[in-house]
Write a protein that holds these residues in place. Structure first.
Motif, PDB file in Angstrom:
ATOM      1  N   ALA A  65       0.848  -1.186   0.000  1.00 28.69           N
ATOM      2  CA  ALA A  65       0.000   0.000   0.000  1.00 28.69           C
ATOM      3  C   ALA A  65       0.890   1.244   0.000  1.00 28.69           C
ATOM      4  CB  ALA A  65      -0.916   0.011   1.219  1.00 28.69           C
ATOM      5  N   LYS A  66       0.817   2.020  -1.059  1.00 28.37           N
ATOM      6  CA  LYS A  66       1.654   3.213  -1.187  1.00 28.37           C
ATOM      7  C   LYS A  66       0.854   4.461  -0.843  1.00 28.37           C
ATOM      8  CE  LYS A  66       4.515   5.857  -4.401  1.00 28.37           C
ATOM      9  NZ  LYS A  66       5.013   5.972  -5.794  1.00 28.37           N
ATOM     10  N   TYR A 116      -4.178   6.308  -0.268  1.00 35.62           N
ATOM     11  CA  TYR A 116      -3.149   5.325  -0.562  1.00 35.62           C
ATOM     12  C   TYR A 116      -3.634   4.412  -1.682  1.00 35.62           C
ATOM     13  CZ  TYR A 116      -5.920   2.043   2.278  1.00 35.62           C
ATOM     14  OH  TYR A 116      -6.927   1.255   2.786  1.00 35.62           O
ATOM     15  N   GLN A 117      -2.677   3.849  -2.389  1.00 31.17           N
ATOM     16  CA  GLN A 117      -2.980   2.963  -3.501  1.00 31.17           C
ATOM     17  C   GLN A 117      -2.690   1.527  -3.104  1.00 31.17           C
ATOM     18  OE1 GLN A 117      -0.748   3.230  -7.330  1.00 31.17           O
ATOM     19  NE2 GLN A 117      -2.737   3.843  -8.152  1.00 31.17           N
ATOM     20  N   HIS A 118      -3.670   0.667  -3.311  1.00 28.71           N
ATOM     21  CA  HIS A 118      -3.521  -0.748  -2.972  1.00 28.71           C
ATOM     22  C   HIS A 118      -4.211  -1.569  -4.047  1.00 28.71           C
ATOM     23  CE1 HIS A 118      -4.820  -4.458  -0.614  1.00 28.71           C
ATOM     24  NE2 HIS A 118      -3.500  -4.507  -0.594  1.00 28.71           N
ATOM     25  N   GLU A 119      -3.460  -2.465  -4.653  1.00 32.08           N
ATOM     26  CA  GLU A 119      -3.973  -3.310  -5.739  1.00 32.08           C
ATOM     27  C   GLU A 119      -4.603  -2.459  -6.840  1.00 32.08           C
ATOM     28  OE1 GLU A 119      -6.540  -6.101  -3.796  1.00 32.08           O
ATOM     29  OE2 GLU A 119      -4.864  -7.341  -3.095  1.00 32.08           O
ATOM     30  N   ALA A 120      -3.871  -1.398  -7.197  1.00 30.87           N
ATOM     31  CA  ALA A 120      -4.244  -0.502  -8.297  1.00 30.87           C
ATOM     32  C   ALA A 120      -5.525   0.294  -8.036  1.00 30.87           C
ATOM     33  CB  ALA A 120      -4.370  -1.275  -9.606  1.00 30.87           C
ATOM     34  N   ILE A 121      -5.974   0.291  -6.781  1.00 29.61           N
ATOM     35  CA  ILE A 121      -7.175   1.042  -6.422  1.00 29.61           C
ATOM     36  C   ILE A 121      -6.807   2.114  -5.396  1.00 29.61           C
ATOM     37  CG2 ILE A 121      -9.493   0.908  -5.404  1.00 29.61           C
ATOM     38  CD1 ILE A 121      -9.618  -1.996  -6.355  1.00 29.61           C
ATOM     39  N   GLU A 122      -7.336   3.318  -5.592  1.00 29.27           N
ATOM     40  CA  GLU A 122      -7.102   4.418  -4.657  1.00 29.27           C
ATOM     41  C   GLU A 122      -8.094   4.321  -3.500  1.00 29.27           C
ATOM     42  OE1 GLU A 122      -4.716   8.064  -4.111  1.00 29.27           O
ATOM     43  OE2 GLU A 122      -4.640   6.477  -5.606  1.00 29.27           O
ATOM     44  N   HIS A 123      -7.574   4.393  -2.277  1.00 28.43           N
ATOM     45  CA  HIS A 123      -8.399   4.321  -1.071  1.00 28.43           C
ATOM     46  C   HIS A 123      -8.195   5.587  -0.244  1.00 28.43           C
ATOM     47  CE1 HIS A 123      -9.161  -0.089  -1.518  1.00 28.43           C
ATOM     48  NE2 HIS A 123      -7.964  -0.049  -2.112  1.00 28.43           N
ATOM     49  N   GLU A 124      -9.166   5.866   0.613  1.00 25.14           N
ATOM     50  CA  GLU A 124      -9.065   6.987   1.545  1.00 25.14           C
ATOM     51  C   GLU A 124      -9.309   6.495   2.961  1.00 25.14           C
ATOM     52  OE1 GLU A 124     -10.451  10.987  -0.902  1.00 25.14           O
ATOM     53  OE2 GLU A 124     -11.856  10.003   0.468  1.00 25.14           O
ATOM     54  N   VAL A 125      -8.604   7.101   3.903  1.00 27.91           N
ATOM     55  CA  VAL A 125      -8.833   6.815   5.313  1.00 27.91           C
ATOM     56  C   VAL A 125      -8.688   8.123   6.083  1.00 27.91           C
ATOM     57  CG1 VAL A 125      -6.407   6.153   5.664  1.00 27.91           C
ATOM     58  CG2 VAL A 125      -8.136   5.433   7.315  1.00 27.91           C
TER      59      VAL A 125
END
Length: 391
Positions: free
Chosen positions: A175-176, A191-200
């Motif tokens: 996770a970058k 962050y990017q994880h498995e080519a998907i952008e996530h927010e926290v």
């Protein structure tokens, strides 16, 4: 959108320890690691849990005292991962450090350990010097033996993470972190994880990215200043030579540094170097110069195993890690090794960690959790961090 109390960036030993301590204190914690847990510096250290005898020379007494206290704690809490091992210091006629200097240093080391049983040291009678297999005896004036501890750094870090998971820690590997927006009372992290952008949404963020600490800070908005740092590579060589029963603490024949000759998985491990790096673009690798340096020192003390060419044929492995030091004048060997915890008034919910030692990760974790409590308040404690057993 997921919401957490604390987001830790970096899955090395310091990030792992902070996550464990915070989870034990009842905080909801998430940890992001751009590769896998303990894949970089925390898998490529000298494998030692030690007070840092050589730090006495540069006056870092508080660091030594803290390290010795953490050594004592880890020997109790992680007996299957951290174990005592004898260290031997040979002193020769041409050694820069005299027998008196070594004895004085070991006496201070024992005092700073608060006279822990492992603080004891002794002078080895000359009749027993030959028991250190292969060690050069010509010109040898004294041999001192004291105690420290050894570990598998990667397994220790993984054990900390394993324990923290039982307390609710959420770990996301590969996770970058792509951006950190610092708001009035929280941080919005993408962050990017498995080519998907996530927010926290995190009420607090700890940047424990090790050598990449300032790269993470480049993603922060509003922008903030970073500490000037230097990347220093430390390399180790593994030789197909049966190990001695303890660790040799040797003075380099090329400069004033010290290196260790250690048992590792039945073979002989030599390290470490200190080579400044200008970039982290490429994966660090042991240089030919470092190989010559380490083998040259080993040959100086253990010439019975052959010349440099013969030793190269016995070379069965190598590894190197990168550590962060404050950017200062002078050689890396003399720089302070204490951890710097930086929080800026403009970004009160973001703490960045610079440097740090494997040995003192527990103290660092406790200090960061004190900051966390002062920043976002207390939670209902789940476990006593000082009693968490690791296996």
């Amino acid at each position: 959108m997921e919401t957490v109390d604390l987001l830790v960036i970096g899955g090395g030993i310091n990030g792992a320890g902070i996550a464990q301590c915070a989870a034990a204190a009842g905080y909801r914690v998430m940890l992001l690691e751009k590769e896998t847990i303990a894949a970089q510096t925390s898998a490529n250290s000298s494998k030692l849990i030690h007070g840092g005898l050589r730090y006495l020379e540069s006056g870092q007494l508080p660091l030594v005292r803290k390290s010795l206290a953490d050594r004592k704690a880890l020997l109790k809490l992680a007996p299957s991962l951290v174990y005592p091992i004898p260290f031997y210091i040979p002193v020769y006629e041409n050694s820069r450090r005299s027998p008196w200097t070594i004895r004085a240093g070991l006496s201070l080391y024992a005092f700073l350990s608060e006279f822990d049983p492992l603080g004891q040291f002794k002078s080895i009678p000359s009749i027993h010097w030959s028991k250190i297999k292969g060690l050069k005896l010509h010109g040898l004036k004294a041999v001192y033996q004291y105690w420290d501890a050894q570990t598998d750094d990667q397994l220790l870090t993984q054990a900390v993470i394993k324990n923290a998971r039982t307390l609710g820690l959420e770990v996301i590997e590969h996770a970058k972190c792509t951006s950190i927006a610092h708001k009035q009372r929280h941080c919005l992290v993408r962050y990017q994880h498995e080519a998907i952008e996530h927010e926290v949404e995190a009420r607090a963020v700890v940047n424990a990215a090790g050598p990449w600490v300032n790269q993470v800070l480049e993603t922060v908005s509003p922008p903030l200043s970073a500490e000037p740092i230097e990347w220093v590579q430390g390399s180790h060589l593994l030789l197909d030579i049966p190990a001695n029963d303890g660790i040799l603490y040797l003075e380099s024949c090329f400069d004033k540094r010290v290196i260790f000759v250690m048992p590792w998985k039945g073979q002989t491990l030599i390290g470490t170097t200190e080579v400044p790096l200008t970039s982290l673009m490429a994966k660090p690798s042991v240089t030919p110069e470092e190989t010559e340096y380490l083998l040259g020192i080993y040959h100086h003390y253990f010439s019975c195993f052959g010349d440099i060419a013969a030793l190269k044929k016995r070379l069965i492995g190598s590894f190197c890690g990168v550590r962060v030091l404050p950017k200062q004048e002078g050689k890396a060997f003399d720089r302070p090794r204490d951890t710097i915890q930086k929080v800026q008034a403009s970004h009160p919910n973001l703490l960045s960690l610079y440097g740090g030692k494997l040995t003192t990760y527990r103290t660092t974790a406790s200090e960061v959790c004190e900051w966390l409590e002062g920043t976002i308040g207390k939670r209902q404690t789940l476990a006593d961090f000082e009693k968490l057993f690791l296996d």
